[in-house]
Design an enzyme around this catalytic site. Structure first.
Site, short mmCIF file in Angstrom:
data_model
loop_
_atom_site.label_atom_id
_atom_site.label_comp_id
_atom_site.label_asym_id
_atom_site.label_seq_id
_atom_site.Cartn_x
_atom_site.Cartn_y
_atom_site.Cartn_z
N ASN A 9 0.87 -1.18 0.00
CA ASN A 9 0.00 0.00 0.00
C ASN A 9 0.91 1.23 0.00
O ASN A 9 1.50 1.56 1.02
CB ASN A 9 -0.89 -0.03 1.25
CG ASN A 9 -1.72 1.24 1.39
OD1 ASN A 9 -1.75 2.08 0.49
ND2 ASN A 9 -2.39 1.39 2.52
N TRP A 10 1.00 1.86 -1.16
CA TRP A 10 1.94 2.98 -1.29
C TRP A 10 1.40 4.27 -0.67
O TRP A 10 2.11 5.27 -0.60
CB TRP A 10 2.27 3.23 -2.77
CG TRP A 10 3.02 2.10 -3.44
CD1 TRP A 10 3.34 0.88 -2.89
CD2 TRP A 10 3.53 2.10 -4.77
NE1 TRP A 10 4.01 0.13 -3.82
CE2 TRP A 10 4.15 0.84 -4.98
CE3 TRP A 10 3.53 3.03 -5.81
CZ2 TRP A 10 4.76 0.50 -6.19
CZ3 TRP A 10 4.13 2.69 -7.02
CH2 TRP A 10 4.74 1.45 -7.20
N LYS A 11 0.15 4.27 -0.27
CA LYS A 11 -0.48 5.47 0.33
C LYS A 11 -0.25 6.68 -0.60
O LYS A 11 -0.25 6.52 -1.81
CB LYS A 11 0.04 5.68 1.75
CG LYS A 11 -0.14 4.41 2.59
CD LYS A 11 0.07 4.60 4.05
CE LYS A 11 -0.14 3.27 4.78
NZ LYS A 11 -0.01 3.35 6.22
N HIS A 95 -9.45 1.27 4.77
CA HIS A 95 -8.19 1.43 5.52
C HIS A 95 -8.43 2.35 6.71
O HIS A 95 -9.22 3.29 6.64
CB HIS A 95 -7.11 2.01 4.59
CG HIS A 95 -5.75 1.95 5.20
ND1 HIS A 95 -5.32 2.86 6.14
CD2 HIS A 95 -4.74 1.06 5.04
CE1 HIS A 95 -4.09 2.54 6.52
NE2 HIS A 95 -3.72 1.44 5.86
N GLU A 97 -6.80 4.70 7.85
CA GLU A 97 -6.57 6.12 7.56
C GLU A 97 -7.79 6.75 6.90
O GLU A 97 -8.09 7.93 7.12
CB GLU A 97 -5.30 6.29 6.70
CG GLU A 97 -4.04 6.05 7.52
CD GLU A 97 -2.87 5.48 6.75
OE1 GLU A 97 -2.86 5.52 5.51
OE2 GLU A 97 -1.95 4.95 7.42
N GLU A 167 -5.33 -4.91 10.50
CA GLU A 167 -4.32 -3.87 10.71
C GLU A 167 -4.60 -3.14 12.01
O GLU A 167 -5.40 -2.19 12.03
CB GLU A 167 -4.36 -2.86 9.55
CG GLU A 167 -4.05 -3.45 8.19
CD GLU A 167 -3.43 -2.43 7.25
OE1 GLU A 167 -2.33 -2.67 6.78
OE2 GLU A 167 -4.04 -1.37 7.02
N GLY A 173 2.61 2.37 10.86
CA GLY A 173 3.55 3.48 10.74
C GLY A 173 4.27 3.82 12.03
O GLY A 173 4.92 4.86 12.14
N SER A 213 3.57 -2.07 10.35
CA SER A 213 5.02 -2.16 10.60
C SER A 213 5.63 -3.50 10.18
O SER A 213 6.54 -4.00 10.84
CB SER A 213 5.33 -1.85 12.07
OG SER A 213 4.95 -0.51 12.38
N GLY A 234 2.98 -1.09 4.28
CA GLY A 234 3.00 0.34 3.98
C GLY A 234 4.42 0.80 3.68
O GLY A 234 4.96 0.56 2.59
N GLY A 235 5.06 1.42 4.65
CA GLY A 235 6.39 2.04 4.48
C GLY A 235 7.41 1.16 3.75
O GLY A 235 8.11 1.63 2.84
P1 13P Z 1 3.14 0.48 7.70
O1 13P Z 1 3.66 -0.82 7.09
O2 13P Z 1 3.88 1.69 7.21
O3 13P Z 1 3.05 0.39 9.19
O4 13P Z 1 1.64 0.67 7.15
C1 13P Z 1 0.76 -0.39 7.22
C2 13P Z 1 -0.44 -0.06 6.44
O5 13P Z 1 -1.18 0.84 6.77
C3 13P Z 1 -0.71 -0.86 5.23
O6 13P Z 1 -1.98 -0.61 4.73
#
Ligand code: 13P
Length: 251
Positions: A9-11, A95, A97, A167, A173, A213, A234-235
């Site tokens: 997930n590149w956000k 998600h 977010e 999640e 994050g 994470s 994510g990251g």
């Molecule tokens: P991180 O891997 O950066 O913690 O993010 C997880 C995420 O929100 C994937 O959708």
């Protein structure tokens, strides 16, 4: 047998050029991988170009959100039909977010999930508790509410097309990953909910990813858990090296 699914997930990261550069590296580093489903979810603006770059590879394309209507006067929104035409096979829905910053509710998630399936997309539906909810001992209640209401009204067939991503919000994050025991406990609880609602065949087939994470150094122990069927990253999905190591950590 559930096939492991690792999705990035590149956000809100990566211009079109940066997106194509990243998948160009991933195509090379992941070319030999078999038996693991690999998905990248760039921002809307990069979807078509990334799709072009991925044709004929073992990497699939997903989006990060969708609207439930096919078309209409909904400024700024993107329909499932549009995502399909851009080459998407998957779409992340609900998600945390989006729940936190954009008023996403179980109800809107449910509408989006149904619209996605109708359009032939596979939804990746995110569920998970906040830190204060875990601390108050409400993890299972929150997860049950997310699972049951986000997936309300889905048929067995619909459910088989759906991936669930657990999640925990406190792990996203933050660098604080859930322990393998914490992940397994909730994943197995979710599978139990699916068992009750859809029966054991569907529960056994449905994939449940962990997200929050995930890094090259923790993927092995997470994926070793019986009910952890992949990761939503994510990251660490923003760099070819770390995403490749995460995928290879599942072999
Ligand atoms: P991180 O891997 O950066 O913690 O993010 C997880 C995420 O929100 C994937 O959708």
């Amino acid at each position: 047998m559930r096939r492991i699914i690792i999705a990035g997930n590149w956000k809100m990261y990566k211009t079109i050029d940066e997106s194509v550069e990243l998948v160009t590296l991933l195509k090379r580093s992941l070319v030999d991988i078999e038996g693991i489903e690999i998905v990248v979810c760039p921002p809307f603006t990069s979807l078509s170009d990334v799709h072009e770059a991925l044709i004929g590879t073992n990497i699939k394309l997903g989006a990060q959100d969708c609207h439930w209507e096919k078309e209409g006067a909904f400024t700024g929104e993107v329909s499932c039909q549009m995502l399909k035409s851009a080459g998407c096979e998957y779409v992340i829905i609900g998600h945390s977010e989006r729940r936190q910053y954009f008023n996403e509710t179980n109800d809107t998630v449910n509408k989006k999930v149904k619209a996605a399936i109708k359009e032939g997309l596979r939804p990746i539906v995110c569920v998970g508790e906040k830190l204060e909810e875990r601390q108050a001992g409400r993890t299972f209640d929150v997860v049950k509410d997310h699972v049951e209401n986000s997936l309300a009204g889905l048929s067995k067939d619909d459910m088989l097309k759906t991936v669930i991503a657990y999640e925990p919000v406190w792990a996203i994050g933050t660098g604080v990953v859930a322990t393998k025991e914490q992940a397994q406990e909730v994943h197995s609880y979710i599978r139990g909910l699916l068992m009750k609602a859809y029966g054991s065949d569907v529960a056994k087939e449905t994939r449940i990813q962990y997200g929050g994470s995930v890094k090259p150094d923790n993927i092995r122990e997470l994926i070793s858990q019986e009910d952890v069927d992949g990761a939503l990253v994510g990251g660490a999905s923003l760099k070819a090296d770390s995403f490749t190591q995460i995928v290879k950590g599942c072999l």
